[in-house]
Design a protein around this motif. Sequence first.
Motif, mmCIF file in Angstrom:
data_model
loop_
_atom_site.group_PDB
_atom_site.id
_atom_site.type_symbol
_atom_site.label_atom_id
_atom_site.label_comp_id
_atom_site.label_asym_id
_atom_site.label_seq_id
_atom_site.Cartn_x
_atom_site.Cartn_y
_atom_site.Cartn_z
ATOM 1 N N VAL A 165 14.905 3.204 -25.583
ATOM 2 C CA VAL A 165 15.023 1.966 -25.343
ATOM 3 C C VAL A 165 16.636 1.534 -25.258
ATOM 4 C CG1 VAL A 165 14.676 -0.458 -25.693
ATOM 5 C CG2 VAL A 165 12.893 1.239 -26.424
ATOM 6 N N ILE A 166 17.586 2.066 -25.832
ATOM 7 C CA ILE A 166 18.786 1.659 -25.716
ATOM 8 C C ILE A 166 19.482 2.701 -24.486
ATOM 9 C CG2 ILE A 166 21.049 2.258 -26.915
ATOM 10 C CD1 ILE A 166 19.762 1.879 -29.788
ATOM 11 N N VAL A 167 18.953 3.769 -24.293
ATOM 12 C CA VAL A 167 19.347 4.351 -23.336
ATOM 13 C C VAL A 167 18.900 3.790 -21.979
ATOM 14 C CG1 VAL A 167 18.856 6.388 -21.590
ATOM 15 C CG2 VAL A 167 19.322 6.534 -24.170
ATOM 16 N N ASP A 168 17.890 3.073 -21.699
ATOM 17 C CA ASP A 168 17.168 2.226 -20.670
ATOM 18 C C ASP A 168 17.981 1.207 -20.684
ATOM 19 O OD1 ASP A 168 15.140 3.961 -20.207
ATOM 20 O OD2 ASP A 168 13.637 3.104 -21.183
ATOM 21 N N ILE A 169 18.315 0.201 -21.613
ATOM 22 C CA ILE A 169 19.272 -0.872 -21.502
ATOM 23 C C ILE A 169 20.727 -0.661 -20.998
ATOM 24 C CG2 ILE A 169 20.228 -2.574 -22.896
ATOM 25 C CD1 ILE A 169 17.805 -2.703 -24.583
ATOM 26 N N ALA A 170 21.248 0.631 -21.492
ATOM 27 C CA ALA A 170 22.536 1.043 -21.216
ATOM 28 C C ALA A 170 22.718 1.247 -19.907
ATOM 29 C CB ALA A 170 23.050 1.981 -22.223
ATOM 30 N N GLY A 187 10.965 -10.065 -21.730
ATOM 31 C CA GLY A 187 9.731 -9.349 -21.362
ATOM 32 C C GLY A 187 9.655 -7.829 -21.422
ATOM 33 N N PHE A 188 10.933 -7.202 -21.131
ATOM 34 C CA PHE A 188 10.933 -5.786 -21.292
ATOM 35 C C PHE A 188 10.780 -5.423 -22.580
ATOM 36 C CE2 PHE A 188 13.977 -2.469 -22.249
ATOM 37 C CZ PHE A 188 13.469 -1.288 -21.334
ATOM 38 N N LEU A 189 11.555 -6.129 -23.481
ATOM 39 C CA LEU A 189 11.608 -5.718 -24.889
ATOM 40 C C LEU A 189 10.029 -6.052 -25.491
ATOM 41 C CD1 LEU A 189 14.826 -7.050 -26.216
ATOM 42 C CD2 LEU A 189 14.394 -4.825 -25.744
ATOM 43 N N ALA A 190 9.429 -7.110 -25.238
ATOM 44 C CA ALA A 190 8.030 -7.153 -25.648
ATOM 45 C C ALA A 190 7.258 -6.133 -25.253
ATOM 46 C CB ALA A 190 7.708 -8.558 -25.189
ATOM 47 N N ARG A 191 7.254 -5.995 -23.897
ATOM 48 C CA ARG A 191 6.300 -4.554 -23.487
ATOM 49 C C ARG A 191 6.618 -3.298 -24.052
ATOM 50 N NH1 ARG A 191 7.356 -7.345 -18.606
ATOM 51 N NH2 ARG A 191 8.968 -5.966 -18.023
ATOM 52 N N ARG A 192 8.107 -3.248 -24.377
ATOM 53 C CA ARG A 192 8.274 -1.810 -24.885
ATOM 54 C C ARG A 192 7.913 -1.667 -26.476
ATOM 55 N NH1 ARG A 192 11.777 2.200 -23.418
ATOM 56 N NH2 ARG A 192 11.552 2.327 -21.363
ATOM 57 N N PRO A 212 24.392 10.013 -15.744
ATOM 58 C CA PRO A 212 23.593 11.248 -16.003
ATOM 59 C C PRO A 212 23.767 11.440 -17.476
ATOM 60 C CG PRO A 212 24.827 11.676 -14.022
ATOM 61 C CD PRO A 212 25.536 10.517 -14.521
ATOM 62 N N VAL A 213 24.811 11.390 -18.020
ATOM 63 C CA VAL A 213 25.148 11.419 -19.494
ATOM 64 C C VAL A 213 24.580 10.498 -20.284
ATOM 65 C CG1 VAL A 213 26.689 11.318 -21.440
ATOM 66 C CG2 VAL A 213 27.563 12.346 -19.214
ATOM 67 N N VAL A 214 24.572 9.140 -19.993
ATOM 68 C CA VAL A 214 23.452 8.191 -20.581
ATOM 69 C C VAL A 214 22.143 8.580 -20.574
ATOM 70 C CG1 VAL A 214 22.950 5.762 -20.408
ATOM 71 C CG2 VAL A 214 25.393 6.454 -20.203
ATOM 72 N N SER A 215 21.656 9.225 -19.531
ATOM 73 C CA SER A 215 20.108 9.421 -19.464
ATOM 74 C C SER A 215 19.819 10.514 -20.202
ATOM 75 C CB SER A 215 19.801 9.941 -17.879
ATOM 76 O OG SER A 215 20.177 8.695 -16.908
ATOM 77 N N PHE A 216 20.848 11.376 -20.500
ATOM 78 C CA PHE A 216 20.764 12.721 -21.487
ATOM 79 C C PHE A 216 20.631 12.152 -23.016
ATOM 80 C CE2 PHE A 216 22.882 16.243 -23.708
ATOM 81 C CZ PHE A 216 21.789 17.017 -23.739
ATOM 82 N N LEU A 217 21.007 10.877 -23.119
ATOM 83 C CA LEU A 217 21.168 10.704 -24.685
ATOM 84 C C LEU A 217 19.918 10.736 -25.091
ATOM 85 C CD1 LEU A 217 23.774 7.600 -24.705
ATOM 86 C CD2 LEU A 217 24.224 10.070 -25.257
ATOM 87 N N GLY A 218 18.867 10.400 -24.586
ATOM 88 C CA GLY A 218 17.288 10.346 -25.091
ATOM 89 C C GLY A 218 16.955 11.996 -25.543
ATOM 90 N N PRO A 219 16.989 12.649 -24.754
ATOM 91 C CA PRO A 219 16.640 14.418 -25.200
ATOM 92 C C PRO A 219 17.732 14.640 -25.977
ATOM 93 C CG PRO A 219 16.487 14.006 -22.786
ATOM 94 C CD PRO A 219 17.214 12.445 -23.223
ATOM 95 N N ALA A 220 18.991 14.299 -25.911
ATOM 96 C CA ALA A 220 20.109 14.736 -26.997
ATOM 97 C C ALA A 220 19.734 14.316 -28.504
ATOM 98 C CB ALA A 220 21.331 14.375 -26.499
#
Length: 317
Positions: free
Chosen positions: A301-306, A3-8, A241-249
């Motif tokens: 999306v990968i960051v959210d799943i990780a 469901g998460f992937l479908a909404r995304r 916090p590093v995982v959260s930073f991957l998107g902006p990085a």
Amino acid sequence: MIGFLARRFVWFLLTLWVVFTVSFFLMRAVPGGPFDGERKLEPDVKQAIESRYRVNEPLLEQYGYHLGMATGVLTEEGTFRLGFPDLGPSYRIRDYSVNQIIAQGLPVSASLGILALAFGLTVGVTAGIIAALRRQTWIDASVMLLATTGMAVPNFWMAGVCIILFVFMIPLFPAAGWGSVSNLVLPAFCLGAPYAAYVARLTRTGMLEVLHQDYIRTAHAKGLSGTRVVMGHALKAALLPVVSFLGPAAAGILTGSLVIEKVFHLSGIGSYFVEAALQRDYPLAMGVVLVYTVVLYIMNVIVDIAYAIMDPRIQLQ
């Protein structure tokens, strides 16, 4: 998860449409056109070229035509069909379509971005752990000084210094070009160094917070070795916090590659985007923007799943 992937995926399609629409009208709101230059074309020649690329049509008709091609509904001739998205021919690079140019430049930019991100994560996490374990020592102070310097220095200035040092003074790497791993060492270092500095600071802060938790003291009390406590228990929580930073990085590495690719003469999509913006090559600029949008959305999306995998308290909603 499904469901998460479908909404995304639904939001992904909506995001692409919004980016396409905003970019389309913003580029055409700028005065001038793609075939206006210092050398004036004959009126008949200019009219024929504009007719060939449909630039002389009303704006909404151009929008519908390019949207149909981008979604795979229309062909270049304007006939209906369902197929792979086609962004049409480039206005400036003759005999090449936008799809062909992106297919040629994307492997270069992807290789550079992956190496830069891998360098930033490896060096940053390692330095952050060492600084946290040696808190308030000269090692900690040195790592934080280097991290602060790396965050403050622009990557184009660093690129110039690296070329002087490692190309002319100590000839270890080639100055430009594409074809081997050695061509990517200096660009990847210059692109990834600022992010290594950010990751080092984030890792150090996360480790210092986690090392004072009760479950870490319990692990030490059970007689576990320091390495096992750090790597098996503390590091996983400290890296959130590093995982959260991957998107902006990822976003920063993509935008930063525009400059680095020009400095090191790499034929990636970043250099093509700069040329497309300067020469008003609307389809090529649009294609690169859409590619960047796809990459950034997938990374988020990968960051959210990780993040959800590393922290069971977080639920994918």
